[in-house]
Write an enzyme that holds these catalytic residues in place. Structure first.
Site, mmCIF file in Angstrom:
data_model
loop_
_atom_site.group_PDB
_atom_site.id
_atom_site.type_symbol
_atom_site.label_atom_id
_atom_site.label_comp_id
_atom_site.label_asym_id
_atom_site.label_seq_id
_atom_site.Cartn_x
_atom_site.Cartn_y
_atom_site.Cartn_z
ATOM 1 N N LYS A 141 0.833 -1.197 0.000
ATOM 2 C CA LYS A 141 0.000 0.000 0.000
ATOM 3 C C LYS A 141 0.877 1.261 0.000
ATOM 4 C CE LYS A 141 -2.891 -2.123 3.262
ATOM 5 N NZ LYS A 141 -4.140 -2.286 4.051
ATOM 6 N N GLU A 181 -10.198 -10.584 -6.366
ATOM 7 C CA GLU A 181 -9.275 -9.434 -6.266
ATOM 8 C C GLU A 181 -8.233 -9.450 -7.393
ATOM 9 O OE1 GLU A 181 -7.749 -9.682 -2.265
ATOM 10 O OE2 GLU A 181 -9.674 -9.134 -1.383
HETATM 11 P P1 DAT Z 1 -6.797 -7.063 6.786
HETATM 12 O O1 DAT Z 1 -6.106 -6.031 5.899
HETATM 13 O O2 DAT Z 1 -5.881 -7.555 7.876
HETATM 14 O O3 DAT Z 1 -7.448 -8.164 6.000
HETATM 15 P P2 DAT Z 1 -9.469 -5.992 7.191
HETATM 16 O O4 DAT Z 1 -9.852 -6.679 5.900
HETATM 17 O O5 DAT Z 1 -10.305 -6.256 8.368
HETATM 18 O O6 DAT Z 1 -7.957 -6.286 7.574
HETATM 19 O O7 DAT Z 1 -9.490 -4.422 6.958
HETATM 20 C C1 DAT Z 1 -9.017 -3.858 5.742
HETATM 21 C C2 DAT Z 1 -8.152 -2.686 6.054
HETATM 22 O O8 DAT Z 1 -8.929 -1.676 6.691
HETATM 23 C C3 DAT Z 1 -7.030 -2.976 7.056
HETATM 24 O O9 DAT Z 1 -5.879 -3.456 6.424
HETATM 25 C C4 DAT Z 1 -6.813 -1.644 7.705
HETATM 26 C C5 DAT Z 1 -8.187 -1.015 7.691
HETATM 27 N N1 DAT Z 1 -8.884 -1.180 8.974
HETATM 28 C C6 DAT Z 1 -9.429 -2.325 9.471
HETATM 29 N N2 DAT Z 1 -9.982 -2.117 10.661
HETATM 30 C C7 DAT Z 1 -9.770 -0.801 10.948
HETATM 31 C C8 DAT Z 1 -10.089 0.057 12.036
HETATM 32 N N3 DAT Z 1 -10.764 -0.397 13.089
HETATM 33 N N4 DAT Z 1 -9.704 1.350 11.966
HETATM 34 C C9 DAT Z 1 -9.031 1.833 10.901
HETATM 35 N N5 DAT Z 1 -8.709 1.095 9.831
HETATM 36 C C10 DAT Z 1 -9.060 -0.205 9.853
#
Ligand code: DAT
Ligand code: MG
Length: 148
Positions: free
Chosen positions: A9, A126
């Site tokens: 990213k 994806e």
């Molecule tokens: P991952 O990237 O580990 O699969 P995810 O799919 O739950 O995590 O979330 C996608 C992205 O969103 C993650 O990489 C960072 C952001 N994110 C997740 N939970 C968050 C939160 N509570 N506050 C801020 N950003 C968050």
């Protein structure tokens, strides 16, 4: 053989961690079958993070992903989806163990350097969002019988 989508990213690119992070996937034994630098459009970011629409962090997440160049990659190998998630660590850098990408290089939840597909179904969706079929290059590495 499983394939998975990995994104480095904008924070990983801005912080010059691209080489370091790609090296970890390479050394694990995964093989690179697609690679490009993209400045994601709002439309692509919305599709990529569609599952998070409506969550409080959604808008901020989209501005983050569209803020600069992202390295999009497809990695292939035995159990590639799970293997890559383990290399990445937990979502929250502060809670992610040392030795993982997120655990070694970050404290943030949002700016956590790397995305990896979380299932083979999502990997296939994806990969289709980020790559055209002709952008993926299939090959048999010379050490395939050793690495698995
Ligand atoms: P991952 O990237 O580990 O699969 P995810 O799919 O739950 O995590 O979330 C996608 C992205 O969103 C993650 O990489 C960072 C952001 N994110 C997740 N939970 C968050 C939160 N509570 N506050 C801020 N950003 C968050
Ligand atoms: Mg996820």
């Amino acid at each position: 053989m499983q394939q998975t989508l990995i994104l480095l990213k904008p924070d990983a690119v801005q912080r010059r961690l691209v080489g370091e992070v790609i090296g970890r996937f390479e050394k694990k034994g995964l093989r690179l079958v697609g690679l490009k630098l993209v400045k994601p459009s709002r439309d692509l970011a919305e599709k990529h993070y569609a599952v998070h629409k409506g969550k409080p962090f959604y808008e901020s997440l989209l501005s983050f992903l569209t803020s600069g160049p992202t390295v999009a990659m497809v990695w292939e190998g035995r159990e590639a989806v799970a293997a890559c998630r383990l290399l990445m660590g937990l979502t929250d850098g502060a809670k992610s163990p040392p030795g993982t990408i997120r655990g070694d290089f970050g404290l943030s939840v949002q700016n956590n350097l790397v995305h990896g597909s979380d299932s083979t179904e999502n990997a296939s969706i994806e990969i289709g969002l980020w790559f055209k079929p002709e952008e993926l290059v299939a090959f048999t590495p010379t050490d395939a019988t050793w690495v698995g």
